[in-house]
Scaffold this active site. Structure first.
Site, PDB file in Angstrom:
ATOM      1  N   SER A  49      23.606  15.878 -90.009  1.00 38.07           N
ATOM      2  CA  SER A  49      23.670  15.444 -91.288  1.00 38.07           C
ATOM      3  C   SER A  49      23.120  13.997 -91.403  1.00 38.07           C
ATOM      4  CB  SER A  49      24.795  15.353 -92.025  1.00 38.07           C
ATOM      5  OG  SER A  49      25.997  14.723 -91.065  1.00 38.07           O
ATOM      6  N   THR A  50      23.094  13.157 -89.925  1.00 34.10           N
ATOM      7  CA  THR A  50      22.508  11.954 -89.910  1.00 34.10           C
ATOM      8  C   THR A  50      21.878  11.497 -88.852  1.00 34.10           C
ATOM      9  OG1 THR A  50      24.745  10.991 -88.985  1.00 34.10           O
ATOM     10  CG2 THR A  50      24.457  10.930 -91.538  1.00 34.10           C
ATOM     11  N   LEU A 138      26.762  15.778 -82.025  1.00 34.67           N
ATOM     12  CA  LEU A 138      28.038  14.911 -82.711  1.00 34.67           C
ATOM     13  C   LEU A 138      28.473  13.623 -82.527  1.00 34.67           C
ATOM     14  CD1 LEU A 138      30.737  17.837 -82.570  1.00 34.67           C
ATOM     15  CD2 LEU A 138      29.216  17.273 -84.466  1.00 34.67           C
ATOM     16  N   TYR A 234      29.025  -0.684 -72.652  1.00 31.78           N
ATOM     17  CA  TYR A 234      28.541   0.700 -72.922  1.00 31.78           C
ATOM     18  C   TYR A 234      28.684   1.685 -71.734  1.00 31.78           C
ATOM     19  CZ  TYR A 234      26.496   4.382 -75.742  1.00 31.78           C
ATOM     20  OH  TYR A 234      26.140   5.470 -76.230  1.00 31.78           O
ATOM     21  N   LYS A 243      29.587   9.725 -71.536  1.00 31.05           N
ATOM     22  CA  LYS A 243      28.254  10.289 -71.343  1.00 31.05           C
ATOM     23  C   LYS A 243      28.015  10.937 -69.820  1.00 31.05           C
ATOM     24  CE  LYS A 243      26.783   8.853 -75.485  1.00 31.05           C
ATOM     25  NZ  LYS A 243      26.708   9.827 -76.625  1.00 31.05           N
ATOM     26  N   LEU A 272      19.346   2.552 -81.733  1.00 33.01           N
ATOM     27  CA  LEU A 272      18.895   2.466 -83.088  1.00 33.01           C
ATOM     28  C   LEU A 272      20.146   2.030 -84.004  1.00 33.01           C
ATOM     29  CD1 LEU A 272      16.678   5.831 -83.258  1.00 33.01           C
ATOM     30  CD2 LEU A 272      15.932   3.168 -83.545  1.00 33.01           C
ATOM     31  N   THR A 274      22.844   2.876 -86.155  1.00 31.63           N
ATOM     32  CA  THR A 274      23.513   4.153 -86.869  1.00 31.63           C
ATOM     33  C   THR A 274      24.971   3.528 -87.288  1.00 31.63           C
ATOM     34  OG1 THR A 274      24.252   4.558 -84.577  1.00 31.63           O
ATOM     35  CG2 THR A 274      22.358   5.814 -85.256  1.00 31.63           C
TER      36      THR A 274
END
Length: 396
Positions: A49-50, A138, A234, A243, A272, A274
């Site tokens: 959806s996004t 997800l 991160y 990850k 990006l 988000t």
């Protein structure tokens, strides 16, 4: 009602149905402008959806002429209260797909749950028979484990020691210093459970066990690495551990798919704007500097440009899919160019509240953030009444 953006921290509490529709149309127009891709024909997108998941669904449908099933967990609108942007995005996508004569159905529910998995499998059996591409995208901060019933929450923390660096409040433009305490072992474990590869593997196992994966089926999950500048919070932090688990899972899934000539990949994508990235300290400042440099060099990409290039130049180019030494597809190659990263490292030292408007692209960051929620599109008149009650055709 007239809907305006209402902010709380890194979240916008409102979304605009007409603006979200415009966002979908813009992405569809881009995909159409790039020409057709000889790609998959029946696609399941988990997290559709996004962001990258939405871009994958649009690219599949309008670039590859694919039938798509999208799974997501979004809030529908009620009277005088807009739905979530992902709900409006999905409604607009289905309408545009139907106009184009494309199959598109959606399932709105917790993708981690056994119930939604079964519902999805039943829909594939009934309508498509099998799928030849599964996108796993997800980005939930929490996961109710379907076997244990335990609710796990992910955290954004460094590992081993405190982390201190610059960050920016992208609403005000104020650059400040932030310190984050290190994660506990429990924090790390919870983050891996939420954001690692376990659920991806569960989806693929469920599909394979029901013979719903076509011969040669591909599955792709999305990841991020980033520069040394952000790695402490991160890639070397709790998210990085998740990850790592996700990327290791790709090899396990590939082994399980050998019997149907299938393959699993992790695509490492560009940083990006988000909803998720806006919540990570340091990242908004990094993205602001990154955007400025990449736009100046003519190599800036948003979600839709990234995924179109992933499909056309990597996954479905007709050639062997290029991967790095760890088997990952690198579509972050423009971001990680040495000349780009060297410039960011130099600008980082100079970044202050006063200098950022000139050396960074905070305006572009804010614009992209507003666009996520359907705001900031020139084609939309935000001063007129709009009907907030919108339905998704296949699940209304």
């Amino acid at each position: 009602m007239i809907i305006e953006p209402r902010m709380r921290g890194f979240i916008c509490l409102t979304s605009h149905p007409t603006g979200c529709e415009q966002n979908i149309k813009n992405q569809i127009d881009y995909i159409k402008s790039k020409g057709s891709i000889d790609g998959p024909k029946k696609v399941l997108v988990i997290g559709a959806s996004t962001g990258f998941g939405l871009a994958s669904r649009i690219t599949s449908a309008f670039g590859c002429n694919s039938a798509t099933i999208g799974v997501f967990f979004e809030k529908p609108p009620v009277e005088k209260r807009p739905g979530s942007p992902g709900f409006y995005n999905s409604a607009a996508f289905e309408r545009e797909a139907t106009k184009a004569g494309l199959y598109a159905k959606s399932i709105n529910g917790d993708a981690f749950s056994k119930e939604v998995k079964k519902q999805t499998l039943d829909l594939i059996k009934a309508d498509l028979g099998q799928v030849d591409l599964v996108i796993y995208s997800l980005a939930s901060p929490v996961r109710l484990h379907p076997d244990t019933g335990v609710l796990h929450r992910s955290v954004l923390k460094p590992i081993g020691q405190n982390y201190t660096n610059k960050t920016v409040d992208f609403h005000t433009g104020i650059v400040s210093e932030i310190s984050i305490e290190p994660a506990t072992e429990e924090d790390i474990e919870n983050t891996v459970v939420v954001m690692g590869g376990e659920d991806w593997a569960m989806w693929i196992d469920a599909l394979k066990n029901e013979n719903l994966l076509a011969d040669g089926a591909t599955t792709v999950a999305y990841s991020y690495i980033g520069p040394s500048l952000t790695e402490a919070v991160y890639r070397k932090g709790t998210i990085g551990k998740a990850k790592d688990h996700l990327e290791a899972t790709a090899f396990q899934i590939s082994d399980s798919l050998k019997s149907i000539n299938g393959k699993a990949f992790v695509s490492v994508n560009k940083a990006l704007v988000t909803q998720a990235s806006s919540a990570i300290p340091v990242i908004p400042l990094y993205i602001s500097l990154l955007y400025k440099i990449m736009k100046a060099q003519g190599i800036h990409e948003g979600c839709i440009e990234q995924i179109q290039r992933l499909y056309s130049d990597r996954l479905f180019s007709g050639k062997e899919i290029p991967t790095d030494e760890k088997g990952r597809i690198r579509i972050d190659d423009y971001e990680m160019k040495p000349e780009v990263q060297d410039k960011i490292a130099k600008l980082w030292e100079d970044a202050t509240t006063d200098t950022l408007p000139n050396i960074g692209d905070l305006k572009g960051y804010k614009q992209d953030f507003l666009n996520l929620f359907g705001f900031g599109f020139n084609e939309v008149d935000y001063n007129i009444d709009v009907n907030e009650i919108v339905s998704i055709p296949s699940i209304s």
